[in-house]
Design a protein around this motif. Structure first.
Motif, PDB file in Angstrom:
ATOM      1  N   THR A 105       0.854  -1.183   0.000  1.00 36.98           N
ATOM      2  CA  THR A 105       0.000   0.000   0.000  1.00 36.98           C
ATOM      3  C   THR A 105       0.890   1.234   0.000  1.00 36.98           C
ATOM      4  OG1 THR A 105      -0.094   0.117   2.405  1.00 36.98           O
ATOM      5  CG2 THR A 105      -1.831  -1.151   1.320  1.00 36.98           C
ATOM      6  N   HIS A 106       0.257   2.387  -0.110  1.00 37.16           N
ATOM      7  CA  HIS A 106       0.936   3.671   0.057  1.00 37.16           C
ATOM      8  C   HIS A 106       0.156   4.429   1.120  1.00 37.16           C
ATOM      9  CE1 HIS A 106       3.340   2.970  -3.543  1.00 37.16           C
ATOM     10  NE2 HIS A 106       2.233   2.493  -4.074  1.00 37.16           N
ATOM     11  N   ASP A 107       0.856   4.835   2.178  1.00 39.65           N
ATOM     12  CA  ASP A 107       0.187   5.496   3.298  1.00 39.65           C
ATOM     13  C   ASP A 107      -0.382   6.855   2.922  1.00 39.65           C
ATOM     14  OD1 ASP A 107       0.889   3.330   4.851  1.00 39.65           O
ATOM     15  OD2 ASP A 107       2.556   4.350   5.838  1.00 39.65           O
ATOM     16  N   LEU A 108       0.269   7.545   2.006  1.00 40.88           N
ATOM     17  CA  LEU A 108      -0.148   8.910   1.701  1.00 40.88           C
ATOM     18  C   LEU A 108      -0.400   9.172   0.222  1.00 40.88           C
ATOM     19  CD1 LEU A 108       2.392  10.672   4.075  1.00 40.88           C
ATOM     20  CD2 LEU A 108      -0.064  10.401   4.443  1.00 40.88           C
ATOM     21  N   GLY A 109      -0.041   8.236  -0.651  1.00 41.39           N
ATOM     22  CA  GLY A 109      -0.107   8.530  -2.074  1.00 41.39           C
ATOM     23  C   GLY A 109      -1.036   7.621  -2.846  1.00 41.39           C
ATOM     24  N   HIS A 110      -1.546   8.137  -3.949  1.00 46.89           N
ATOM     25  CA  HIS A 110      -2.310   7.365  -4.925  1.00 46.89           C
ATOM     26  C   HIS A 110      -1.326   6.895  -5.994  1.00 46.89           C
ATOM     27  CE1 HIS A 110      -5.810   9.085  -3.057  1.00 46.89           C
ATOM     28  NE2 HIS A 110      -5.537  10.299  -3.497  1.00 46.89           N
ATOM     29  N   GLU A 111      -1.564   5.686  -6.550  1.00 45.09           N
ATOM     30  CA  GLU A 111      -0.706   5.189  -7.621  1.00 45.09           C
ATOM     31  C   GLU A 111      -1.549   4.963  -8.867  1.00 45.09           C
ATOM     32  OE1 GLU A 111       3.059   2.227  -8.325  1.00 45.09           O
ATOM     33  OE2 GLU A 111       1.768   1.855  -6.592  1.00 45.09           O
ATOM     34  N   VAL A 112      -1.110   5.556  -9.971  1.00 36.67           N
ATOM     35  CA  VAL A 112      -1.796   5.464 -11.260  1.00 36.67           C
ATOM     36  C   VAL A 112      -0.966   4.576 -12.176  1.00 36.67           C
ATOM     37  CG1 VAL A 112      -2.615   6.767 -13.260  1.00 36.67           C
ATOM     38  CG2 VAL A 112      -2.746   7.783 -10.969  1.00 36.67           C
ATOM     39  N   PHE A 113      -1.619   3.618 -12.837  1.00 31.11           N
ATOM     40  CA  PHE A 113      -0.957   2.686 -13.751  1.00 31.11           C
ATOM     41  C   PHE A 113      -1.592   2.808 -15.134  1.00 31.11           C
ATOM     42  CE2 PHE A 113      -1.138   0.770  -9.544  1.00 31.11           C
ATOM     43  CZ  PHE A 113       0.157   0.323  -9.332  1.00 31.11           C
ATOM     44  N   LEU A 114      -0.790   2.985 -16.172  1.00 35.54           N
ATOM     45  CA  LEU A 114      -1.256   3.022 -17.557  1.00 35.54           C
ATOM     46  C   LEU A 114      -0.477   1.971 -18.334  1.00 35.54           C
ATOM     47  CD1 LEU A 114      -2.761   4.231 -19.994  1.00 35.54           C
ATOM     48  CD2 LEU A 114      -0.898   5.899 -20.172  1.00 35.54           C
ATOM     49  N   ILE A 115      -1.190   0.977 -18.875  1.00 29.48           N
ATOM     50  CA  ILE A 115      -0.538  -0.103 -19.619  1.00 29.48           C
ATOM     51  C   ILE A 115      -0.245   0.368 -21.041  1.00 29.48           C
ATOM     52  CG2 ILE A 115      -0.740  -2.483 -20.431  1.00 29.48           C
ATOM     53  CD1 ILE A 115      -0.576  -2.095 -17.341  1.00 29.48           C
ATOM     54  N   LEU A 116       1.004   0.176 -21.458  1.00 28.96           N
ATOM     55  CA  LEU A 116       1.438   0.553 -22.806  1.00 28.96           C
ATOM     56  C   LEU A 116       1.629  -0.666 -23.696  1.00 28.96           C
ATOM     57  CD1 LEU A 116       4.042   3.202 -21.643  1.00 28.96           C
ATOM     58  CD2 LEU A 116       1.740   3.629 -22.511  1.00 28.96           C
ATOM     59  N   GLN A 117       1.999  -1.799 -23.079  1.00 31.57           N
ATOM     60  CA  GLN A 117       2.248  -3.039 -23.830  1.00 31.57           C
ATOM     61  C   GLN A 117       1.962  -4.219 -22.918  1.00 31.57           C
ATOM     62  OE1 GLN A 117       6.150  -3.585 -25.908  1.00 31.57           O
ATOM     63  NE2 GLN A 117       6.358  -5.334 -24.539  1.00 31.57           N
ATOM     64  N   GLY A 118       1.393  -5.281 -23.467  1.00 30.62           N
ATOM     65  CA  GLY A 118       1.191  -6.517 -22.726  1.00 30.62           C
ATOM     66  C   GLY A 118      -0.126  -6.567 -21.966  1.00 30.62           C
TER      67      GLY A 118
ATOM     68  N   ILE B  77      -6.216   2.842 -10.904  1.00 26.37           N
ATOM     69  CA  ILE B  77      -5.662   3.647  -9.819  1.00 26.37           C
ATOM     70  C   ILE B  77      -5.819   2.883  -8.513  1.00 26.37           C
ATOM     71  CG2 ILE B  77      -5.840   5.821  -8.544  1.00 26.37           C
ATOM     72  CD1 ILE B  77      -7.177   6.953 -11.160  1.00 26.37           C
ATOM     73  N   ALA B  78      -4.748   2.809  -7.745  1.00 26.19           N
ATOM     74  CA  ALA B  78      -4.789   2.305  -6.375  1.00 26.19           C
ATOM     75  C   ALA B  78      -4.729   3.531  -5.468  1.00 26.19           C
ATOM     76  CB  ALA B  78      -3.625   1.368  -6.100  1.00 26.19           C
ATOM     77  N   LEU B  79      -5.803   3.757  -4.744  1.00 29.18           N
ATOM     78  CA  LEU B  79      -5.872   4.922  -3.870  1.00 29.18           C
ATOM     79  C   LEU B  79      -5.087   4.685  -2.581  1.00 29.18           C
ATOM     80  CD1 LEU B  79      -9.657   5.753  -4.312  1.00 29.18           C
ATOM     81  CD2 LEU B  79      -7.707   6.817  -5.481  1.00 29.18           C
ATOM     82  N   VAL B  80      -4.900   5.724  -1.805  1.00 27.50           N
ATOM     83  CA  VAL B  80      -4.222   5.643  -0.513  1.00 27.50           C
ATOM     84  C   VAL B  80      -4.756   4.442   0.269  1.00 27.50           C
ATOM     85  CG1 VAL B  80      -4.011   6.780   1.733  1.00 27.50           C
ATOM     86  CG2 VAL B  80      -3.715   8.101  -0.358  1.00 27.50           C
ATOM     87  N   ASP B  81      -3.844   3.662   0.832  1.00 32.66           N
ATOM     88  CA  ASP B  81      -4.145   2.519   1.703  1.00 32.66           C
ATOM     89  C   ASP B  81      -4.801   1.340   1.001  1.00 32.66           C
ATOM     90  OD1 ASP B  81      -2.995   3.635   3.989  1.00 32.66           O
ATOM     91  OD2 ASP B  81      -4.863   4.630   4.552  1.00 32.66           O
ATOM     92  N   GLN B  82      -4.985   1.363  -0.326  1.00 30.80           N
ATOM     93  CA  GLN B  82      -5.531   0.201  -1.019  1.00 30.80           C
ATOM     94  C   GLN B  82      -4.382  -0.762  -1.346  1.00 30.80           C
ATOM     95  OE1 GLN B  82      -7.783   1.901  -4.366  1.00 30.80           O
ATOM     96  NE2 GLN B  82      -9.630   1.128  -3.353  1.00 30.80           N
TER      97      GLN B  82
ATOM     98  N   THR C  12       1.647   9.811  -6.242  1.00 30.92           N
ATOM     99  CA  THR C  12       1.611  11.200  -5.798  1.00 30.92           C
ATOM    100  C   THR C  12       0.754  11.340  -4.552  1.00 30.92           C
ATOM    101  OG1 THR C  12       1.182  13.483  -6.493  1.00 30.92           O
ATOM    102  CG2 THR C  12      -0.289  11.817  -7.361  1.00 30.92           C
ATOM    103  N   PRO C  13       1.250  12.024  -3.514  1.00 27.29           N
ATOM    104  CA  PRO C  13       2.618  12.525  -3.388  1.00 27.29           C
ATOM    105  C   PRO C  13       3.600  11.389  -3.148  1.00 27.29           C
ATOM    106  CG  PRO C  13       1.440  12.897  -1.338  1.00 27.29           C
ATOM    107  CD  PRO C  13       0.449  12.311  -2.315  1.00 27.29           C
ATOM    108  N   HIS C  14       4.862  11.685  -3.378  1.00 30.54           N
ATOM    109  CA  HIS C  14       5.946  10.699  -3.233  1.00 30.54           C
ATOM    110  C   HIS C  14       6.647  10.965  -1.898  1.00 30.54           C
ATOM    111  CE1 HIS C  14       9.096   7.943  -4.372  1.00 30.54           C
ATOM    112  NE2 HIS C  14       9.994   8.872  -4.147  1.00 30.54           N
ATOM    113  N   ILE C  15       6.077  10.413  -0.837  1.00 33.73           N
ATOM    114  CA  ILE C  15       6.575  10.656   0.513  1.00 33.73           C
ATOM    115  C   ILE C  15       7.133   9.355   1.073  1.00 33.73           C
ATOM    116  CG2 ILE C  15       5.908  11.338   2.846  1.00 33.73           C
ATOM    117  CD1 ILE C  15       3.774  13.127   1.528  1.00 33.73           C
TER     118      ILE C  15
END
Length: 112
Positions: free
Chosen positions: A38-51, A71-76, A95-98
């Protein structure tokens, strides 16, 4: 001299890392699985380009292909695995990258 231009076919690395964001291209080989976290403070966005990448986010699973994002939101809690027949290349940002950027968990549900 112009601004930098990045290409996912050759720039498989961190592109921008600041306290506000970590941005990168990532390559996953056939069968590769990233450990859930997980990320305690940040959201993570994933965009697939290949595969084809299988994402599990908070117990829900979806397979994404080129042009799709999630998107994986905070704490997911989230895990990604390459389920296709070629390497997966994706763009991702947190983001943010803490620090710490990733929180890992034990099988008993305790923070490592």
């Amino acid at each position: 001299m112009g601004f930098p231009v990045y290409d996912y076919r050759k720039d498989i690395r961190n592109i921008l890392v600041t306290p506000q964001i970590r941005s990168r291209f990532l390559r996953m080989e056939l069968g590769q699985v990233n450990k859930g976290h997980t990320h305690d403070l940040g959201h993570e966005v994933f965009l697939i380009l290949q595969g084809q990448a299988e994402f599990e986010i908070d117990g829900e699973t979806e397979v994404l292909g080129p042009g799709q994002m999630c998107i994986a939101l905070v704490d997911q809690n989230h895990t990604v695995r390459n389920v296709g027949d070629e390497p997966v290349i994706m763009y991702l940002s947190v983001t943010p990258h803490i620090q710490p950027t990733h929180t890992s968990w034990t099988d008993e549900g305790e923070k490592e």
